[in-house]
Design a protein around this motif. Structure first.
Motif, short mmCIF file in Angstrom:
data_model
loop_
_atom_site.label_atom_id
_atom_site.label_comp_id
_atom_site.label_asym_id
_atom_site.label_seq_id
_atom_site.Cartn_x
_atom_site.Cartn_y
_atom_site.Cartn_z
N HIS A 42 4.29 10.01 14.35
CA HIS A 42 3.82 8.65 14.05
C HIS A 42 4.81 7.99 13.09
CE1 HIS A 42 -0.10 10.13 15.52
NE2 HIS A 42 -0.30 8.86 15.82
N ILE A 43 5.37 6.86 13.48
CA ILE A 43 6.31 6.14 12.63
C ILE A 43 5.58 5.63 11.39
CG2 ILE A 43 7.86 4.15 12.50
CD1 ILE A 43 8.22 4.59 15.63
N ILE A 44 4.45 4.95 11.61
CA ILE A 44 3.55 4.61 10.49
C ILE A 44 2.62 5.80 10.36
CG2 ILE A 44 1.73 3.08 9.64
CD1 ILE A 44 2.99 0.86 11.37
N GLU A 45 2.71 6.50 9.25
CA GLU A 45 1.96 7.74 9.04
C GLU A 45 0.46 7.53 9.16
OE1 GLU A 45 1.44 11.14 5.57
OE2 GLU A 45 2.86 9.52 5.29
N LEU A 46 -0.20 8.50 9.78
CA LEU A 46 -1.65 8.47 9.85
C LEU A 46 -2.24 8.79 8.49
CD1 LEU A 46 -2.72 10.29 13.13
CD2 LEU A 46 -2.56 7.86 12.67
N THR A 47 -3.28 8.03 8.14
CA THR A 47 -4.00 8.24 6.90
C THR A 47 -5.49 8.22 7.23
OG1 THR A 47 -4.23 5.89 6.39
CG2 THR A 47 -2.22 6.98 5.60
N PRO A 48 -6.33 8.66 6.30
CA PRO A 48 -7.78 8.55 6.56
C PRO A 48 -8.22 7.11 6.81
CG PRO A 48 -7.37 10.05 4.73
CD PRO A 48 -6.05 9.39 5.07
N GLU A 49 -7.49 6.16 6.24
CA GLU A 49 -7.85 4.75 6.40
C GLU A 49 -7.45 4.16 7.75
OE1 GLU A 49 -7.93 6.12 2.49
OE2 GLU A 49 -6.07 5.92 3.64
N ASN A 50 -6.39 4.68 8.39
CA ASN A 50 -5.93 4.05 9.64
C ASN A 50 -6.08 4.92 10.88
OD1 ASN A 50 -3.72 5.83 9.77
ND2 ASN A 50 -2.30 4.38 8.86
N ILE A 51 -6.59 6.12 10.73
CA ILE A 51 -6.65 7.04 11.88
C ILE A 51 -7.56 6.52 13.00
CG2 ILE A 51 -8.52 8.51 11.01
CD1 ILE A 51 -6.75 10.89 12.13
N ALA A 52 -8.53 5.69 12.67
CA ALA A 52 -9.43 5.14 13.70
C ALA A 52 -8.88 3.87 14.33
CB ALA A 52 -10.81 4.87 13.10
N ILE A 56 -2.40 1.93 15.53
CA ILE A 56 -1.53 2.83 14.78
C ILE A 56 -1.58 4.24 15.36
CG2 ILE A 56 -1.16 3.93 12.52
CD1 ILE A 56 -2.09 1.24 11.29
N ALA A 57 -2.77 4.74 15.57
CA ALA A 57 -2.94 6.14 15.97
C ALA A 57 -2.51 6.43 17.40
CB ALA A 57 -4.39 6.56 15.77
N LEU A 58 -2.72 5.49 18.32
CA LEU A 58 -2.48 5.75 19.74
C LEU A 58 -1.46 4.83 20.40
CD1 LEU A 58 -6.20 6.38 20.73
CD2 LEU A 58 -4.41 8.10 20.40
N ASN A 59 -0.91 3.91 19.67
CA ASN A 59 0.06 2.96 20.21
C ASN A 59 1.41 3.65 20.40
OD1 ASN A 59 1.83 0.87 20.73
ND2 ASN A 59 1.13 -0.41 19.05
N VAL A 60 1.88 3.73 21.62
CA VAL A 60 3.15 4.43 21.87
C VAL A 60 4.33 3.75 21.17
CG1 VAL A 60 2.45 5.57 24.00
CG2 VAL A 60 3.50 3.32 24.11
N THR A 75 8.50 14.92 8.37
CA THR A 75 7.15 15.03 7.81
C THR A 75 7.09 15.78 6.49
OG1 THR A 75 6.68 16.98 9.16
CG2 THR A 75 6.01 14.85 10.05
N ILE A 76 7.88 16.82 6.34
CA ILE A 76 7.79 17.60 5.09
C ILE A 76 9.13 17.82 4.43
CG2 ILE A 76 5.60 18.73 5.62
CD1 ILE A 76 7.15 21.17 6.55
N GLY A 77 10.18 17.23 4.96
CA GLY A 77 11.48 17.35 4.34
C GLY A 77 12.16 18.69 4.56
N VAL A 78 11.73 19.41 5.59
CA VAL A 78 12.35 20.70 5.90
C VAL A 78 13.49 20.47 6.86
CG1 VAL A 78 12.00 22.95 6.98
CG2 VAL A 78 10.23 21.99 5.51
#
Length: 83
Positions: A42-52, A56-60, A75-78
């Motif tokens: 996800h380019i715009i990170e999923l959060t509890p506020e936007n996951i629904a 954001i969540a399903l837009n290709v 995602t984690i800098g690895v």
């Protein structure tokens, strides 16, 4: 690994369909390094506020196909495989 708030989302049929659509659109090619893409980010990170919010969540347009290494780096800098 998915954050606890997102686990059911990532198990959903809607996510699996959006993920497949993004991988096919990108010809299973990592958008960062050109390697074989196995992950969808996800380019715009999923959060509890936007996951629904499907915009954001399903837009290709908010998804990019990445290889495992590039996805972990995003995602984690690895940037290296575990020893």
């Amino acid at each position: 690994m998915a954050k606890p708030f997102a686990r059911s989302f990532y198990a959903s049929k809607a996510w699996r369909a959006a993920r497949q659509q993004a991988l096919r659109r990108d010809s299973y090619t990592c958008c960062m390094c050109g390697g074989h893409a196995t992950e969808v980010h996800h380019i715009i990170e999923l959060t509890p506020e936007n996951i629904a919010d499907p915009r954001i969540a399903l837009n290709v347009d908010n998804l990019q196909s990445l290889c495992w290494l590039c996805h972990n780096n995003e995602t984690i800098g690895v940037s290296d495989l575990p020893s």
